[in-house]
Design a protein around this motif. Structure first.
Motif, mmCIF file in Angstrom:
data_model
loop_
_atom_site.group_PDB
_atom_site.id
_atom_site.type_symbol
_atom_site.label_atom_id
_atom_site.label_comp_id
_atom_site.label_asym_id
_atom_site.label_seq_id
_atom_site.Cartn_x
_atom_site.Cartn_y
_atom_site.Cartn_z
ATOM 1 N N VAL A 42 -23.016 -8.175 26.994
ATOM 2 C CA VAL A 42 -22.086 -9.104 26.356
ATOM 3 C C VAL A 42 -21.175 -8.344 25.394
ATOM 4 O O VAL A 42 -19.961 -8.541 25.361
ATOM 5 C CB VAL A 42 -22.851 -10.216 25.617
ATOM 6 C CG1 VAL A 42 -21.877 -11.137 24.872
ATOM 7 C CG2 VAL A 42 -23.696 -11.032 26.602
ATOM 8 N N PRO A 69 -17.916 -14.689 21.039
ATOM 9 C CA PRO A 69 -19.119 -15.154 21.751
ATOM 10 C C PRO A 69 -19.879 -16.202 20.955
ATOM 11 O O PRO A 69 -20.092 -16.054 19.759
ATOM 12 C CB PRO A 69 -19.945 -13.876 21.928
ATOM 13 C CG PRO A 69 -19.447 -12.951 20.864
ATOM 14 C CD PRO A 69 -18.003 -13.268 20.665
ATOM 15 N N ARG A 72 -25.609 -15.389 23.612
ATOM 16 C CA ARG A 72 -25.747 -14.208 24.439
ATOM 17 C C ARG A 72 -26.767 -14.464 25.537
ATOM 18 O O ARG A 72 -27.640 -15.345 25.399
ATOM 19 C CB ARG A 72 -26.184 -12.991 23.613
ATOM 20 C CG ARG A 72 -27.448 -13.187 22.824
ATOM 21 C CD ARG A 72 -27.959 -11.890 22.268
ATOM 22 N NE ARG A 72 -28.455 -11.031 23.341
ATOM 23 C CZ ARG A 72 -28.712 -9.728 23.191
ATOM 24 N NH1 ARG A 72 -28.516 -9.144 22.032
ATOM 25 N NH2 ARG A 72 -29.170 -9.020 24.194
ATOM 26 N N PHE A 83 -17.589 -18.521 25.289
ATOM 27 C CA PHE A 83 -16.856 -17.906 24.183
ATOM 28 C C PHE A 83 -15.940 -18.946 23.539
ATOM 29 O O PHE A 83 -15.406 -19.829 24.222
ATOM 30 C CB PHE A 83 -15.960 -16.763 24.676
ATOM 31 C CG PHE A 83 -16.688 -15.613 25.287
ATOM 32 C CD1 PHE A 83 -17.026 -14.502 24.526
ATOM 33 C CD2 PHE A 83 -17.018 -15.624 26.635
ATOM 34 C CE1 PHE A 83 -17.687 -13.425 25.095
ATOM 35 C CE2 PHE A 83 -17.677 -14.553 27.209
ATOM 36 C CZ PHE A 83 -18.020 -13.441 26.435
#
Length: 256
Positions: A42, A69, A72, A83
């Motif tokens: 990520v 983000p 995760r 996001f």
């Protein structure tokens, strides 16, 4: 060498090929969701300090703006990754994840014939380090529901058994602990195929050598949440990526 020979000679340019675009599953004026492939981090992480490809950078370059983000998923896990398109949006959705107001669904292939359904209610030790190796004495509550979708049995001997059994299972984590699904399934002795950290080495070796499976068979397939800035329920779904679907075919777990 003639001019014609020069222009037709093989190129010596070693510029890397452009990255394939990430699959965008959802987008509005505040949020964007992609289908993260297995193996992609990520963001920059101590897990692999030499890695230069990250979902944040690839998506930023693809859409031409910064992204933030909201949560995760593990590097070897594929599937839905969310996001914010601005810092406020990313923070607001992160809070929903922390408050357990985001409904998440995963699919996994596990060793053995898991029961048809159940709940794994087992506390998990926190990790003291960023790369998830050193556990602390402190534990956190962790809850995962599961439902079996399909089973198979293949003629490959493993350990003391003459055959190998597999299950396709759908999972609904109600907490968001590190490696929660992977650790919970290993705890009840149905480890995920391809899990080199928490899984079964013998099963993973069998999967590589007999079924050509070289990845963690875990995928985030659905998320649902109340939009923080709009009066609507957001539901995002995706089928597992091709490498996962191929593994389902090889393990004879493909469903119609």
């Amino acid at each position: 060498m003639s001019f014609v020979d020069i222009i037709n000679s093989p190129t010596t340019d070693h510029t890397p090929a452009p990255e394939p675009p990430l699959e965008i599953l959802y987008r509005d004026d505040r949020y964007i969701a992609i289908h993260k492939p297995s193996g992609l981090l990520v963001h920059r992480s101590p897990i692999d300090k030499r890695e230069t490809r990250f979902a944040i950078q690839l998506l930023r370059d693809q859409i031409g703006q910064h992204v933030y983000p909201a949560h995760r998923i593990d590097r070897p896990t594929s599937g839905i990754l969310l996001f914010g398109l601005d810092d406020e949006a990313g923070t607001a959705l992160s809070i929903l994840f922390q408050e357990r107001k985001v409904q998440k669904t995963y699919q996994a292939v596990v060793r053995g014939h898991i029961p048809t359904s159940g709940t794994i209610d087992s506390p998990l030790h926190k990790y003291e380090d960023l790369d998830g190796h050193k556990k602390s004495a402190e534990t956190q509550d962790a809850h995962t529901d599961f439902k079996r979708l399909a089973i198979s049995e293949l003629p490959y001997p493993t350990e003391r058994y003459a055959t190998s059994r597999f299950s396709l299972v759908e999972l609904f984590p109600h907490t968001g602990r590190r490696h929660q699904i992977r650790r919970h399934l290993a705890h009840i002795r149905y480890p995920i195929v391809g899990d080199v950290r928490h899984g079964c080495n013998k099963t993973n070796k069998l999967a590589r050598e007999n079924l050509d499976i070289h990845r963690l068979l875990l995928a985030a397939t659905q998320v649902e949440f109340q939009h923080p800035f709009q009066d609507k329920l957001v539901q995002i779904t995706c089928q597992p990526e091709d490498s996962f679907l191929s593994a389902l075919s090889r393990t004879e777990l493909a469903t119609t």
